[in-house]
Design an enzyme around this catalytic site. Structure first.
Site, PDB file in Angstrom:
ATOM      1  CB  ILE A  63       3.321   3.406   0.278  1.00  0.00           C
ATOM      2  CG1 ILE A  63       3.516   3.095  -1.217  1.00  0.00           C
ATOM      3  CG2 ILE A  63       2.174   4.385   0.465  1.00  0.00           C
ATOM      4  CD1 ILE A  63       2.365   2.327  -1.841  1.00  0.00           C
ATOM      5  CG  ASP A 122       2.774 -10.204  11.484  1.00  0.00           C
ATOM      6  OD1 ASP A 122       1.924  -9.620  10.779  1.00  0.00           O
ATOM      7  OD2 ASP A 122       3.247 -11.316  11.189  1.00  0.00           O
ATOM      8  CB  SER A 172      -4.773  -2.532  -5.224  1.00  0.00           C
ATOM      9  OG  SER A 172      -4.235  -2.839  -6.509  1.00  0.00           O
ATOM     10  CE1 TYR A 194      -2.071  -6.714  -2.935  1.00  0.00           C
ATOM     11  CE2 TYR A 194      -2.935  -6.133  -5.097  1.00  0.00           C
ATOM     12  CZ  TYR A 194      -2.276  -5.779  -3.937  1.00  0.00           C
ATOM     13  OH  TYR A 194      -1.825  -4.495  -3.772  1.00  0.00           O
ATOM     14  CE  LYS A 251      -4.120  -4.226  -1.384  1.00  0.00           C
ATOM     15  NZ  LYS A 251      -3.700  -3.393  -0.239  1.00  0.00           N
ATOM     16  CB  VAL A 253       3.309   2.706  -6.010  1.00  0.00           C
ATOM     17  CG1 VAL A 253       4.146   3.691  -5.195  1.00  0.00           C
ATOM     18  CG2 VAL A 253       1.973   3.332  -6.389  1.00  0.00           C
ATOM     19  CB  SER A 273       6.560  -0.310  -2.904  1.00  0.00           C
ATOM     20  OG  SER A 273       5.908  -1.357  -3.603  1.00  0.00           O
TER      21      SER A 273
END
Length: 261
Positions: free
Chosen positions: A17, A59, A143, A159, A163, A192, A194
């Site tokens: 993205i 990073d 997300s 996760y 988000k 998406v 990716s």
């Protein structure tokens, strides 16, 4: 050109993205610093040879990464106008999953990858924009899983927590920095194309579910360029009266029940 003379930093700009955004931003006149991991950089990066682009391999989880990129942006282009934070990813490889099965290490690693890295980049951008005193824009990638879960196919609770926290931090920061003319917004996509989505995209059962969960445009999976127009708007002066927003670019995910095959 909507981003003419804008000096921007994309965290996570060397693949997926972020790289798609970089390609679009260049066409709109932006001057870019792209930051990403060398091992995840896409071969398309080689096509971005331009005096308006510089790539830094680093990073985003390291405290100095974002500030170094922003400093380089000012050194090379003479200014800094905005940040697009795309970097992050699934915590499955760390053990993210259902909460009762998750280890503390999996929790910490997933939040570090998705939330701590973003906090560090936003902090660096805000410090710099406050010092520059000319306002600016910060765009964060969230997300749809922050508020519209998929308990069968996308069970990564750390996760989702990260988000959701991105939305909370972005909105509260938007309120605080509005008087300084600094805008903060979130793009929240569903599935998406990716590197992160390959697990789902190579699974026929998940793809059958996805077609019913994201019914727009024939039930396809999102493409990186589905996000770029919104990103251009939110990083350009066209959105100078827009802040604290979460824009769901999800093919209808949050509106649909979705049918398990």
């Amino acid at each position: 050109m909507r981003l003419a003379n804008k000096a921007l930093v994309i965290i996570g700009g060397t693949s997926g993205i972020g790289l798609a955004a970089a390609q679009a931003f260049i066409k709109e006149g932006a001057k870019l610093i792209l930051i990403g991991l060398k091992e995840s950089a896409h071969s398309t990066l080689d096509e971005l040879s331009s005096p308006s682009v510089e790539v830094i391999f680093a990073d985003a989880r390291m405290p100095e990464t974002a500030q170094s990129g922003i400093n380089r942006c000012i050194e090379r282009y003479g200014d800094f106008h905005g940040l697009y934070h795309v970097a992050g990813g699934s915590g499955r490889r760390f053990g993210d999953g259902p909460l009762h099965q998750m280890t503390l290490e999996a929790w910490n690693q997933t939040l570090e990858l998705n939330l701590t890295s973003l906090m560090l980049s936003n902090q660096a951008a805000l410090k710099t924009l406050v010092e520059l005193e000319h306002g600016g824009s910060i765009l964060n990638l969230g997300s749809i899983l922050a508020f519209s879960p998929s308990p069968k196919y996308f069970v990564t609770h750390a996760y989702a927590a990260a988000k959701a926290a991105i939305e909370g931090m972005t909105i509260s920061s938007a309120a605080f920095y509005a008087e300084k003319n600094i805008r903060l917004n979130v793009l929240a996509p569903a599935l998406v194309e990716s590197p992160m989505s390959q697990r789902a995209m190579t699974n026929d059962e998940i793809m059958a579910f996805s077609r019913s969960k994201m019914p727009l445009d024939g039930g396809r999976v999102g493409r990186p360029d589905d996000l770029t127009e919104a990103a251009i708007f939110l990083l350009s002066d066209a959105s100078k009266f827009t802040t604290g927003q979460v824009l769901h670019i999800d093919g209808g995910w949050h509106l649909s029940e979705g049918q398990n095959p």
